[in-house]
Design a protein around this motif. Sequence first.
Motif, PDB file in Angstrom:
ATOM      1  N   GLN A  68       7.638 -24.236  72.567  1.00 36.02           N
ATOM      2  CA  GLN A  68       7.726 -24.190  74.043  1.00 36.02           C
ATOM      3  C   GLN A  68       9.121 -23.683  74.469  1.00 36.02           C
ATOM      4  O   GLN A  68       9.237 -22.862  75.383  1.00 36.02           O
ATOM      5  N   ALA A  69      10.176 -24.124  73.778  1.00 38.36           N
ATOM      6  CA  ALA A  69      11.535 -23.674  74.094  1.00 38.36           C
ATOM      7  C   ALA A  69      11.654 -22.163  73.904  1.00 38.36           C
ATOM      8  O   ALA A  69      12.471 -21.506  74.553  1.00 38.36           O
ATOM      9  N   GLY A  70      10.800 -21.601  73.021  1.00 39.30           N
ATOM     10  CA  GLY A  70      10.797 -20.156  72.791  1.00 39.30           C
ATOM     11  C   GLY A  70       9.985 -19.395  73.822  1.00 39.30           C
ATOM     12  O   GLY A  70       9.700 -18.214  73.630  1.00 39.30           O
ATOM     13  N   ALA A  72       6.821 -20.207  75.098  1.00 44.97           N
ATOM     14  CA  ALA A  72       5.350 -20.269  75.062  1.00 44.97           C
ATOM     15  C   ALA A  72       4.791 -21.338  75.994  1.00 44.97           C
ATOM     16  O   ALA A  72       5.453 -22.329  76.292  1.00 44.97           O
ATOM     17  N   GLU A  73       3.541 -21.095  76.420  1.00 44.47           N
ATOM     18  CA  GLU A  73       2.749 -22.141  77.069  1.00 44.47           C
ATOM     19  C   GLU A  73       1.969 -22.795  75.921  1.00 44.47           C
ATOM     20  O   GLU A  73       1.177 -22.119  75.258  1.00 44.47           O
ATOM     21  N   VAL A  74       2.228 -24.073  75.666  1.00 39.79           N
ATOM     22  CA  VAL A  74       1.694 -24.693  74.452  1.00 39.79           C
ATOM     23  C   VAL A  74       0.573 -25.687  74.769  1.00 39.79           C
ATOM     24  O   VAL A  74       0.684 -26.485  75.706  1.00 39.79           O
ATOM     25  N   SER A  75      -0.499 -25.617  73.975  1.00 38.78           N
ATOM     26  CA  SER A  75      -1.581 -26.614  74.067  1.00 38.78           C
ATOM     27  C   SER A  75      -1.825 -27.172  72.672  1.00 38.78           C
ATOM     28  O   SER A  75      -1.641 -26.465  71.682  1.00 38.78           O
ATOM     29  N   VAL A  76      -2.260 -28.436  72.630  1.00 41.09           N
ATOM     30  CA  VAL A  76      -2.486 -29.064  71.323  1.00 41.09           C
ATOM     31  C   VAL A  76      -3.826 -29.798  71.276  1.00 41.09           C
ATOM     32  O   VAL A  76      -4.320 -30.289  72.290  1.00 41.09           O
ATOM     33  N   ALA A  77      -4.385 -29.866  70.071  1.00 41.39           N
ATOM     34  CA  ALA A  77      -5.509 -30.766  69.761  1.00 41.39           C
ATOM     35  C   ALA A  77      -5.279 -31.261  68.346  1.00 41.39           C
ATOM     36  O   ALA A  77      -4.464 -30.703  67.607  1.00 41.39           O
ATOM     37  N   ALA A  78      -6.009 -32.298  67.968  1.00 46.15           N
ATOM     38  CA  ALA A  78      -5.768 -32.918  66.661  1.00 46.15           C
ATOM     39  C   ALA A  78      -6.549 -32.221  65.551  1.00 46.15           C
ATOM     40  O   ALA A  78      -7.617 -31.676  65.796  1.00 46.15           O
ATOM     41  N   VAL A  88       2.714 -40.360  71.323  1.00 50.41           N
ATOM     42  CA  VAL A  88       3.326 -39.040  71.101  1.00 50.41           C
ATOM     43  C   VAL A  88       2.618 -37.992  71.974  1.00 50.41           C
ATOM     44  O   VAL A  88       3.265 -37.129  72.580  1.00 50.41           O
ATOM     45  N   VAL A  89       1.299 -38.102  72.054  1.00 52.79           N
ATOM     46  CA  VAL A  89       0.544 -37.161  72.894  1.00 52.79           C
ATOM     47  C   VAL A  89       0.970 -37.326  74.363  1.00 52.79           C
ATOM     48  O   VAL A  89       1.186 -36.336  75.081  1.00 52.79           O
ATOM     49  N   GLY A  96       5.154 -31.225  79.525  1.00 55.24           N
ATOM     50  CA  GLY A  96       4.549 -29.977  80.002  1.00 55.24           C
ATOM     51  C   GLY A  96       3.610 -29.309  79.015  1.00 55.24           C
ATOM     52  O   GLY A  96       3.210 -28.159  79.201  1.00 55.24           O
ATOM     53  N   VAL A  97       3.250 -30.021  77.939  1.00 58.22           N
ATOM     54  CA  VAL A  97       2.297 -29.464  76.972  1.00 58.22           C
ATOM     55  C   VAL A  97       0.889 -29.942  77.363  1.00 58.22           C
ATOM     56  O   VAL A  97       0.713 -31.101  77.757  1.00 58.22           O
TER      57      VAL A  97
END
Length: 418
Positions: A68-70, A72-78, A88-89, A96-97
């Motif tokens: 994200q600092a680079g 990107a718009e970041v999204s996560v799933a397990a 943590v999630v 902002g993730v």
Amino acid sequence: MNALENSQIRDIALAPKGHDKINWVKNHMPILNQLEDEFRRTQPFAGKKVAICLHLEAKTAYLALVIQAGGAEVSVAASNPLSTQDDVVAALVDSGVTAFAWYGATDEEYFGHIDALIHTRPDLFIDDGGDMTSLFHSKYPELLENIVGGAEETTTGIIRLRSMANDGALKIPMIAVNDAMTKYFFDNRYGTGQSSWDAIMRTTNLVVAGKTAVIAGYGWCGKGAAMRAKGLGAKVIVTEVDPIKAIEAIMDGFQVMKMVDAAPLGDFFLTVTGDKKVITEEHFAVMKDKAILANAGHFDVEIDKEALNKMCVKHGHTKPNIEEYHFADGRKVYLLGEGRLVNLAAGDGHPAEIMDLTFALQALSLEYVLNNPGLANTVHSVPKEIDERVAKIKLQALNVSIDALTAEQQEYLSSWQL
Ligand code: ADE
């Protein structure tokens, strides 16, 4: 169900606890610290969407924040329903993730979360085990058009990727992060070795010294698991199907035998083969009373739970992450973390200093894919320069200097004439 409907988390109030966990690991991940500073300046992912399908614990969260600092718009799933840490999630969402994950997701929820991640229409993604890559290709091939490329974390995922590539089914370039030397030398061996035994010990609170540990599989993870068991004072038995690895285990000082012969001897069983049905009915039938069963392979298929359920006359929970299976003859065995990756289901995953190497490879591999458009739609190795760069930053962080070849030595190594 609309794929994006489940873009929610359990409880955002958990965020402060999650931030504390992330700050702790951040203090022990100097390679990612350096990349975070660099990415903040160079913005390699500006305007790009990055999807991350990994075990959602603190080290992964820090990787997400570095990307994200680079820019990107970041999204996560397990990448596993039992490895997600809800606090943590929550911290990631607070930062902002976008997150699609919660601990203990059902199979339907778990795949629904990956489905939602795919529908964020990422440019780049990171996978662990291949569930995202497989779902993407089988269900949403049209959405692959956006994808510049991806990176895969683990042995199991790379085996699946190579099958796809052999079948001509892989439609994007994928970087095999697992196969970098700064990955499997350290993460698979020292990471799995330490974190699996940490999880077994913290979950059971039992002694290992003087007992017999049976390690199934002597790949890089199995070597680490056997080495650490020996260090803890266990008598170690290794089971293998590969004759060369079997000799290696013997030379490393371990007993090697068939699982059926090891089954009556083991106090602890740890599977690390990547294959299914490694411990089955014939083995359960002859195990000692109170044997402990755990798995550190990617999927929960190594210990045959179906057979265990059929054979047992009573099944219950004792304490968190321990299920008790009673057999008709009065013996019982204990299964840890539902037979899922014990180090993540019943622990915090690999140590921060280890995941620092792996996740630096992940971040640099994504940057590499982005900077090299037109890579073939197949499985690519991590470039040697990236592998060596990660190793050099790690040495710097450890304050260790090493020698360099002199010109004369280099010439000697490249000459062949008498
Ligand atoms: N933490 C995050 N991802 C992990 C992995 N693949 N193995 C161990 N610990 C992890």
